[in-house]
Design an enzyme around this catalytic site. Structure first.
Site, PDB file in Angstrom:
ATOM      1  N   TYR A 164     -41.944  92.665   6.316  1.00  0.00           N
ATOM      2  CA  TYR A 164     -43.034  92.706   5.859  1.00  0.00           C
ATOM      3  C   TYR A 164     -43.185  91.163   5.220  1.00  0.00           C
ATOM      4  O   TYR A 164     -43.941  90.607   6.183  1.00  0.00           O
ATOM      5  CB  TYR A 164     -42.947  92.846   4.683  1.00  0.00           C
ATOM      6  CG  TYR A 164     -44.446  93.089   3.849  1.00  0.00           C
ATOM      7  CD1 TYR A 164     -45.692  93.237   4.308  1.00  0.00           C
ATOM      8  CD2 TYR A 164     -44.337  92.031   2.749  1.00  0.00           C
ATOM      9  CE1 TYR A 164     -47.133  92.829   3.574  1.00  0.00           C
ATOM     10  CE2 TYR A 164     -45.939  91.823   1.805  1.00  0.00           C
ATOM     11  CZ  TYR A 164     -47.200  91.976   2.567  1.00  0.00           C
ATOM     12  OH  TYR A 164     -47.683  91.745   1.907  1.00  0.00           O
ATOM     13  N   LYS A 190     -45.945  89.023   7.935  1.00  0.00           N
ATOM     14  CA  LYS A 190     -46.796  87.832   7.631  1.00  0.00           C
ATOM     15  C   LYS A 190     -46.741  86.850   7.441  1.00  0.00           C
ATOM     16  O   LYS A 190     -47.303  85.919   8.215  1.00  0.00           O
ATOM     17  CB  LYS A 190     -47.010  88.490   6.108  1.00  0.00           C
ATOM     18  CG  LYS A 190     -46.704  89.813   5.457  1.00  0.00           C
ATOM     19  CD  LYS A 190     -49.016  90.324   6.353  1.00  0.00           C
ATOM     20  CE  LYS A 190     -49.849  89.705   5.067  1.00  0.00           C
ATOM     21  NZ  LYS A 190     -50.893  90.144   5.241  1.00  0.00           N
TER      22      LYS A 190
END
Length: 264
Positions: free
Chosen positions: A142, A146
């Site tokens: 993640y 991102k």
């Protein structure tokens, strides 16, 4: 002004949609569901996947600004899934904005983009992104995805497309399906544990404040504006011990405090 909100059916996305409508803006939502509650607000709902470039391009036709809030979150799952949604999907949004001459793009990033395996205390916007090789090696999918997406957003800012990235942390509030809901479910079933002594401080942000940050960013975003091409942490500015945050949510749900813990 006509705004496109990707992930308009999500917790943050829906709140952004509601506030845009409340102030009189026209809104289009791009998401994976039908979301009749958005239609009832007068929102134009497009069902589609941000991984599909043609769908995203079509959604940007006639749009004045984009709030890109759609993403895959979590700590589990294959890298390919995070990459396709968070990185490829974001690039599709950038490309569509350019093709359709959308002048403003506000991206919902994450404070996890600066995470490098250590406590983050007093971190500000001057903090550099970590070595992406470390993120990859430690399977921080993640954070890794991102970070790549945020870099693409900020690099894309120019005289024709002004962009900025906001990094809200642990958004909570009414109808929260994530943090609040999960804590309450685990509290009811006895599966909730503190990490260590529960004294590590955690920052968070109330949903209305997270939305205000997004709308304020849009209202000030323009080529050459101080916020163009920049990223900002969004928090309450009130970090509290993990124990207090969790037990405060439990107390609001009329549940007993969490007293059991696991080692760090």
């Amino acid at each position: 002004m006509k705004a496109l909100v990707t992930g308009g059916g999500g917790f943050l996305g829906r709140a952004i949609v509601e506030q845009l409508r409340a102030r009189g803006d026209r809104v289009r939502s791009l998401g994976r569901g039908e979301y009749p509650e958005l239609t009832s607000l007068g929102v134009e709902v497009i069902r589609g996947d941000i991984r599909d470039a043609a769908t995203v391009n079509s959604a940007c036709v006639g749009i004045d600004c984009v709030f890109h809030a759609a993403a895959i979150a979590g700590i589990g799952g294959p890298w390919s899934r995070f990459y396709q949604v968070n990185v490829v999907g974001t690039q599709n949004v950038i490309d569509a904005c350019r093709v359709q001459h959308v002048p403003h793009l506000v991206y919902t990033s994450s404070p996890s983009v600066t995470f490098a395996g250590r406590d983050q205390c007093g971190v500000n916007e001057q903090q550099a992104l970590p070595d992406l090789t470390w993120l990859s090696a430690n399977r921080c999918h993640y954070s890794h995805s991102k970070a790549l997406a945020e870099a693409a957003i900020l690099t894309a800012s120019n005289d024709e497309l002004a962009t900025c990235a906001l990094r809200p942390h642990l958004i909570w509030g009414p109808d929260d399906p994530q943090l609040t809901a999960r804590i309450l479910v685990r509290g009811r079933t006895g599966r909730l544990r503190l990490v260590g002594d529960g004294l590590k401080k955690i920052d968070s942000v109330y949903i209305d404040n997270a939305v205000d940050a997004h709308l304020l960013a849009l209202d000030r975003l323009a080529p050459g504006a101080p916020c163009a091409g920049k990223a900002y942490f969004i928090t309450q500015g009130e970090p509290m011990p993990q124990r207090d945050l969790i037990n405060g949510i439990l107390r609001a749900g009329n549940l007993p405090p969490c007293t059991r813990s696991i080692s760090r």
